[in-house]
Design a protein around this motif. Structure first.
Motif, PDB file in Angstrom:
ATOM      1  N   ALA A  69       0.828  -1.212   0.000  1.00 22.66           N
ATOM      2  CA  ALA A  69       0.000   0.000   0.000  1.00 22.66           C
ATOM      3  C   ALA A  69       0.862   1.262   0.000  1.00 22.66           C
ATOM      4  CB  ALA A  69      -0.937  -0.008   1.203  1.00 22.66           C
ATOM      5  N   GLU A  70       1.914   1.275   0.803  1.00 20.96           N
ATOM      6  CA  GLU A  70       2.792   2.448   0.842  1.00 20.96           C
ATOM      7  C   GLU A  70       3.408   2.725  -0.529  1.00 20.96           C
ATOM      8  OE1 GLU A  70       5.570   1.550   3.960  1.00 20.96           O
ATOM      9  OE2 GLU A  70       4.099   1.919   5.541  1.00 20.96           O
ATOM     10  N   GLN A  71       3.833   1.672  -1.208  1.00 22.60           N
ATOM     11  CA  GLN A  71       4.423   1.827  -2.539  1.00 22.60           C
ATOM     12  C   GLN A  71       3.386   2.341  -3.539  1.00 22.60           C
ATOM     13  OE1 GLN A  71       7.633   1.293  -3.645  1.00 22.60           O
ATOM     14  NE2 GLN A  71       8.255   0.989  -1.534  1.00 22.60           N
ATOM     15  N   ILE A  72       2.193   1.795  -3.475  1.00 23.42           N
ATOM     16  CA  ILE A  72       1.143   2.175  -4.426  1.00 23.42           C
ATOM     17  C   ILE A  72       0.683   3.608  -4.192  1.00 23.42           C
ATOM     18  CG2 ILE A  72      -1.266   1.703  -5.064  1.00 23.42           C
ATOM     19  CD1 ILE A  72      -0.545  -1.285  -4.946  1.00 23.42           C
ATOM     20  N   VAL A  73       0.609   4.024  -2.936  1.00 24.29           N
ATOM     21  CA  VAL A  73       0.195   5.404  -2.637  1.00 24.29           C
ATOM     22  C   VAL A  73       1.222   6.400  -3.175  1.00 24.29           C
ATOM     23  CG1 VAL A  73      -0.126   7.053  -0.739  1.00 24.29           C
ATOM     24  CG2 VAL A  73      -1.285   4.836  -0.682  1.00 24.29           C
ATOM     25  N   GLN A  74       2.491   6.052  -3.146  1.00 28.42           N
ATOM     26  CA  GLN A  74       3.536   6.951  -3.647  1.00 28.42           C
ATOM     27  C   GLN A  74       3.655   6.931  -5.164  1.00 28.42           C
ATOM     28  OE1 GLN A  74       5.256   9.276  -1.969  1.00 28.42           O
ATOM     29  NE2 GLN A  74       3.836   8.702  -0.347  1.00 28.42           N
ATOM     30  N   TRP A  75       3.158   5.894  -5.784  1.00 24.63           N
ATOM     31  CA  TRP A  75       3.285   5.699  -7.223  1.00 24.63           C
ATOM     32  C   TRP A  75       2.831   6.886  -8.064  1.00 24.63           C
ATOM     33  CZ3 TRP A  75      -0.356   1.944 -10.157  1.00 24.63           C
ATOM     34  CH2 TRP A  75       0.056   1.798 -11.485  1.00 24.63           C
ATOM     35  N   PRO A  76       1.637   7.449  -7.843  1.00 19.45           N
ATOM     36  CA  PRO A  76       1.214   8.579  -8.682  1.00 19.45           C
ATOM     37  C   PRO A  76       2.136   9.795  -8.570  1.00 19.45           C
ATOM     38  CG  PRO A  76      -0.667   7.663  -7.509  1.00 19.45           C
ATOM     39  CD  PRO A  76       0.569   7.030  -6.933  1.00 19.45           C
ATOM     40  N   TYR A  77       2.805   9.951  -7.426  1.00 21.29           N
ATOM     41  CA  TYR A  77       3.691  11.102  -7.217  1.00 21.29           C
ATOM     42  C   TYR A  77       5.083  10.860  -7.774  1.00 21.29           C
ATOM     43  CZ  TYR A  77      -0.117  12.172  -4.099  1.00 21.29           C
ATOM     44  OH  TYR A  77      -1.356  12.393  -3.596  1.00 21.29           O
ATOM     45  N   SER A  78       5.560   9.641  -7.587  1.00 24.01           N
ATOM     46  CA  SER A  78       6.928   9.336  -8.009  1.00 24.01           C
ATOM     47  C   SER A  78       6.996   8.854  -9.451  1.00 24.01           C
ATOM     48  CB  SER A  78       7.526   8.256  -7.100  1.00 24.01           C
ATOM     49  OG  SER A  78       6.884   7.007  -7.317  1.00 24.01           O
ATOM     50  N   GLY A  79       5.891   8.313  -9.946  1.00 19.14           N
ATOM     51  CA  GLY A  79       5.885   7.746 -11.279  1.00 19.14           C
ATOM     52  C   GLY A  79       6.575   6.393 -11.346  1.00 19.14           C
ATOM     53  N   ARG A  80       6.979   5.874 -10.188  1.00 22.21           N
ATOM     54  CA  ARG A  80       7.693   4.595 -10.141  1.00 22.21           C
ATOM     55  C   ARG A  80       7.006   3.633  -9.189  1.00 22.21           C
ATOM     56  NH1 ARG A  80      13.362   6.801  -8.667  1.00 22.21           N
ATOM     57  NH2 ARG A  80      13.280   8.627  -9.970  1.00 22.21           N
ATOM     58  N   LEU A  81       7.039   2.389  -9.599  1.00 15.98           N
ATOM     59  CA  LEU A  81       6.545   1.299  -8.761  1.00 15.98           C
ATOM     60  C   LEU A  81       7.554   0.171  -8.917  1.00 15.98           C
ATOM     61  CD1 LEU A  81       4.015   0.692  -7.027  1.00 15.98           C
ATOM     62  CD2 LEU A  81       2.977  -0.315  -9.040  1.00 15.98           C
ATOM     63  N   PRO A  82       8.004  -0.431  -7.810  1.00 14.52           N
ATOM     64  CA  PRO A  82       8.961  -1.535  -7.953  1.00 14.52           C
ATOM     65  C   PRO A  82       8.462  -2.563  -8.962  1.00 14.52           C
ATOM     66  CG  PRO A  82       8.724  -0.954  -5.653  1.00 14.52           C
ATOM     67  CD  PRO A  82       7.677  -0.169  -6.410  1.00 14.52           C
ATOM     68  N   THR A 107      -0.613   1.222 -18.510  1.00 13.81           N
ATOM     69  CA  THR A 107       0.802   1.266 -18.187  1.00 13.81           C
ATOM     70  C   THR A 107       1.034   2.251 -17.074  1.00 13.81           C
ATOM     71  OG1 THR A 107       1.268   3.056 -19.713  1.00 13.81           O
ATOM     72  CG2 THR A 107       1.378   0.803 -20.601  1.00 13.81           C
ATOM     73  N   SER A 108       2.236   2.237 -16.534  1.00 16.95           N
ATOM     74  CA  SER A 108       2.574   3.185 -15.482  1.00 16.95           C
ATOM     75  C   SER A 108       2.554   4.608 -16.002  1.00 16.95           C
ATOM     76  CB  SER A 108       3.934   2.851 -14.857  1.00 16.95           C
ATOM     77  OG  SER A 108       4.922   2.892 -15.848  1.00 16.95           O
ATOM     78  N   ALA A 109       2.550   4.785 -17.312  1.00 19.38           N
ATOM     79  CA  ALA A 109       2.475   6.128 -17.881  1.00 19.38           C
ATOM     80  C   ALA A 109       1.121   6.788 -17.570  1.00 19.38           C
ATOM     81  CB  ALA A 109       2.688   6.071 -19.386  1.00 19.38           C
ATOM     82  N   ASP A 110       0.154   5.974 -17.156  1.00 23.44           N
ATOM     83  CA  ASP A 110      -1.148   6.541 -16.793  1.00 23.44           C
ATOM     84  C   ASP A 110      -1.062   7.400 -15.542  1.00 23.44           C
ATOM     85  OD1 ASP A 110      -2.278   5.265 -18.938  1.00 23.44           O
ATOM     86  OD2 ASP A 110      -3.097   3.604 -17.770  1.00 23.44           O
ATOM     87  N   PHE A 111       0.023   7.262 -14.801  1.00 19.92           N
ATOM     88  CA  PHE A 111       0.177   8.050 -13.586  1.00 19.92           C
ATOM     89  C   PHE A 111       1.284   9.037 -13.755  1.00 19.92           C
ATOM     90  CE2 PHE A 111      -2.201   4.613 -11.711  1.00 19.92           C
ATOM     91  CZ  PHE A 111      -3.091   5.322 -10.949  1.00 19.92           C
TER      92      PHE A 111
END
Length: 111
Positions: A69-82, A107-111
């Motif tokens: 959850a912590e990683q996913i919450v940061q994803w839209p801000y960082s643009g990165r997900l492990p 894709t992660s480009a959506d964020f």
């Protein structure tokens, strides 16, 4: 009198520990709820399906839900997900059984 004082101090220490655990649980619950929001937005899911996806990602990566959850919450801000979480998330979202329907992968480009 000393026995009563010792018992009281032990009870106070136990209550302080319980309060600390409850505080951590409230923070963890808030992060998980936020991550569910990200997942349902990203995957275009119904709210009830977000928890299932988070749980599946957690199981498939052998990582605690709170950490996912912590990683996913940061994803839209960082643009990165492990990478392992990204792959497990996309796999969970692609499975009709997990989401209750099929979806077009994003894709992660959506964020």
């Amino acid at each position: 009198m000393a026995v009563e004082r010792d018992d009281l101090l032990k009870e106070i220490a136990a209550l302080e520990e319980e309060v600390g655990q409850l505080r951590r649980a409230v923070v963890s619950h808030a992060v998980i709820d936020q991550a569910i929001g990200v997942v349902i937005t990203h995957g275009r899911l119904l709210p009830g399906q977000g928890w299932d996806v988070l749980r599946t990602v957690s199981q498939n990566t052998n990582t605690k839900v709170r950490l996912i959850a912590e990683q996913i919450v940061q994803w839209p801000y960082s643009g990165r997900l492990p990478e392992d979480i990204q792959q497990a998330l996309e796999a969970a979202l692609a499975r009709p059984a997990a989401t209750g329907r099929t979806r077009t992968p994003t894709t992660s480009a959506d964020f």
